[in-house]
Design a protein around this motif. Structure first.
Motif, PDB file in Angstrom:
ATOM      1  N   ALA A  33      30.215  80.262  12.886  1.00  0.00           N
ATOM      2  CA  ALA A  33      29.625  81.558  13.232  1.00  0.00           C
ATOM      3  C   ALA A  33      29.387  81.667  14.732  1.00  0.00           C
ATOM      4  O   ALA A  33      29.310  80.671  15.443  1.00  0.00           O
ATOM      5  CB  ALA A  33      28.307  81.752  12.489  1.00  0.00           C
ATOM      6  N   GLU A  34      29.234  82.884  15.158  1.00  0.00           N
ATOM      7  CA  GLU A  34      28.889  83.181  16.546  1.00  0.00           C
ATOM      8  C   GLU A  34      27.362  83.147  16.660  1.00  0.00           C
ATOM      9  O   GLU A  34      26.664  83.724  15.828  1.00  0.00           O
ATOM     10  CB  GLU A  34      29.417  84.574  16.880  1.00  0.00           C
ATOM     11  CG  GLU A  34      29.126  85.065  18.254  1.00  0.00           C
ATOM     12  CD  GLU A  34      29.633  86.486  18.464  1.00  0.00           C
ATOM     13  OE1 GLU A  34      29.156  87.114  19.419  1.00  0.00           O
ATOM     14  OE2 GLU A  34      30.458  86.970  17.668  1.00  0.00           O
ATOM     15  N   LEU A  35      26.855  82.463  17.680  1.00  0.00           N
ATOM     16  CA  LEU A  35      25.412  82.395  17.913  1.00  0.00           C
ATOM     17  C   LEU A  35      25.076  83.166  19.179  1.00  0.00           C
ATOM     18  O   LEU A  35      25.743  83.000  20.201  1.00  0.00           O
ATOM     19  CB  LEU A  35      24.952  80.940  18.054  1.00  0.00           C
ATOM     20  CG  LEU A  35      23.492  80.731  18.449  1.00  0.00           C
ATOM     21  CD1 LEU A  35      22.543  81.274  17.380  1.00  0.00           C
ATOM     22  CD2 LEU A  35      23.212  79.258  18.723  1.00  0.00           C
ATOM     23  N   GLU A  36      24.071  84.013  19.089  1.00  0.00           N
ATOM     24  CA  GLU A  36      23.569  84.738  20.249  1.00  0.00           C
ATOM     25  C   GLU A  36      22.054  84.593  20.282  1.00  0.00           C
ATOM     26  O   GLU A  36      21.416  84.432  19.251  1.00  0.00           O
ATOM     27  CB  GLU A  36      23.970  86.219  20.193  1.00  0.00           C
ATOM     28  CG  GLU A  36      25.478  86.405  20.256  1.00  0.00           C
ATOM     29  CD  GLU A  36      25.902  87.858  20.245  1.00  0.00           C
ATOM     30  OE1 GLU A  36      25.123  88.733  20.689  1.00  0.00           O
ATOM     31  OE2 GLU A  36      27.032  88.123  19.788  1.00  0.00           O
ATOM     32  N   VAL A  37      21.512  84.653  21.485  1.00  0.00           N
ATOM     33  CA  VAL A  37      20.074  84.502  21.698  1.00  0.00           C
ATOM     34  C   VAL A  37      19.513  85.816  22.214  1.00  0.00           C
ATOM     35  O   VAL A  37      20.185  86.532  22.954  1.00  0.00           O
ATOM     36  CB  VAL A  37      19.811  83.366  22.722  1.00  0.00           C
ATOM     37  CG1 VAL A  37      18.392  83.371  23.214  1.00  0.00           C
ATOM     38  CG2 VAL A  37      20.155  82.020  22.110  1.00  0.00           C
ATOM     39  N   VAL A  38      18.293  86.127  21.811  1.00  0.00           N
ATOM     40  CA  VAL A  38      17.595  87.285  22.359  1.00  0.00           C
ATOM     41  C   VAL A  38      16.208  86.855  22.815  1.00  0.00           C
ATOM     42  O   VAL A  38      15.552  86.052  22.159  1.00  0.00           O
ATOM     43  CB  VAL A  38      17.499  88.462  21.354  1.00  0.00           C
ATOM     44  CG1 VAL A  38      16.686  88.084  20.124  1.00  0.00           C
ATOM     45  CG2 VAL A  38      16.928  89.702  22.017  1.00  0.00           C
ATOM     46  N   SER A  39      15.797  87.373  23.960  1.00  0.00           N
ATOM     47  CA  SER A  39      14.444  87.195  24.447  1.00  0.00           C
ATOM     48  C   SER A  39      13.922  88.581  24.790  1.00  0.00           C
ATOM     49  O   SER A  39      14.612  89.354  25.461  1.00  0.00           O
ATOM     50  CB  SER A  39      14.420  86.288  25.672  1.00  0.00           C
ATOM     51  OG  SER A  39      13.091  85.956  26.010  1.00  0.00           O
ATOM     52  N   VAL A  40      12.744  88.894  24.313  1.00  0.00           N
ATOM     53  CA  VAL A  40      12.193  90.235  24.500  1.00  0.00           C
ATOM     54  C   VAL A  40      11.020  90.181  25.462  1.00  0.00           C
ATOM     55  O   VAL A  40      10.078  89.412  25.277  1.00  0.00           O
ATOM     56  CB  VAL A  40      11.744  90.853  23.158  1.00  0.00           C
ATOM     57  CG1 VAL A  40      11.192  92.255  23.369  1.00  0.00           C
ATOM     58  CG2 VAL A  40      12.897  90.868  22.157  1.00  0.00           C
ATOM     59  N   ILE A  41      11.111  91.009  26.488  1.00  0.00           N
ATOM     60  CA  ILE A  41      10.004  91.167  27.429  1.00  0.00           C
ATOM     61  C   ILE A  41       9.086  92.222  26.833  1.00  0.00           C
ATOM     62  O   ILE A  41       9.522  93.360  26.607  1.00  0.00           O
ATOM     63  CB  ILE A  41      10.517  91.619  28.809  1.00  0.00           C
ATOM     64  CG1 ILE A  41      11.517  90.600  29.368  1.00  0.00           C
ATOM     65  CG2 ILE A  41       9.350  91.836  29.766  1.00  0.00           C
ATOM     66  CD1 ILE A  41      12.291  91.097  30.566  1.00  0.00           C
TER      67      ILE A  41
END
Length: 137
Positions: A33-41
């Motif tokens: 699978a494709e892994l992506e990261v998110v960080s929310v300000i």
């Protein structure tokens, strides 16, 4: 089976990625699978005494810190999204719009039987359209 995995992390809290990032990388490898990261300000409240561009540069700073975290973990190929707004809403919005079929998210630290589930994790678990894997802190 997962084809796209989303890992939300808080760049200011090592517990949000210390255990969850290796698990997310393992899941991505297992499923291909494709892994992506998110960080929310988090949202910045506009106060009358703050300049109009208050908070400018925050996105670039957070992106640099997130890239450093990923690079140190050997995950240079993982793409990162930096969003601004309500933490759980931005995670859910990206997961839905991006077609993610799994979210891997860390819980706050705690000991059995009182594992800590914060409000953002609870809302993501309750409202996600896809599987949410909770990694105990």
């Amino acid at each position: 089976m997962a084809t796209k995995i989303l890992l939300p992390i808080d760049h200011t809290d090592e517990n949000s990625w210390k255990k969850a990032l290796p698990v997310a990388l393992e899941q991505a490898k297992f499923y291909g699978a494709e892994l992506e990261v998110v960080s929310v300000i988090p949202e910045i409240i506009r106060l009358p005494n703050l300049p109009a561009n208050y908070g400018a540069g925050a996105k670039d700073h957070v992106e640099g810190v997130v890239r450093q975290i990923l690079d140190q973990a050997g995950a240079k190929q993982v793409s990162a999204h930096i969003e601004q707004g309500s933490v759980y809403r931005e995670i859910l919005k990206l997961a839905h719009q991006g077609g993610f079929d799994m979210i891997v998210m860390a819980s706050a630290e705690g000991d059995f039987p009182n594992f800590e589930i914060g409000p953002n994790l609870a809302r993501v678990v309750r409202n996600a359209h896809c599987t949410v894997m909770v990694i105990r802190g």
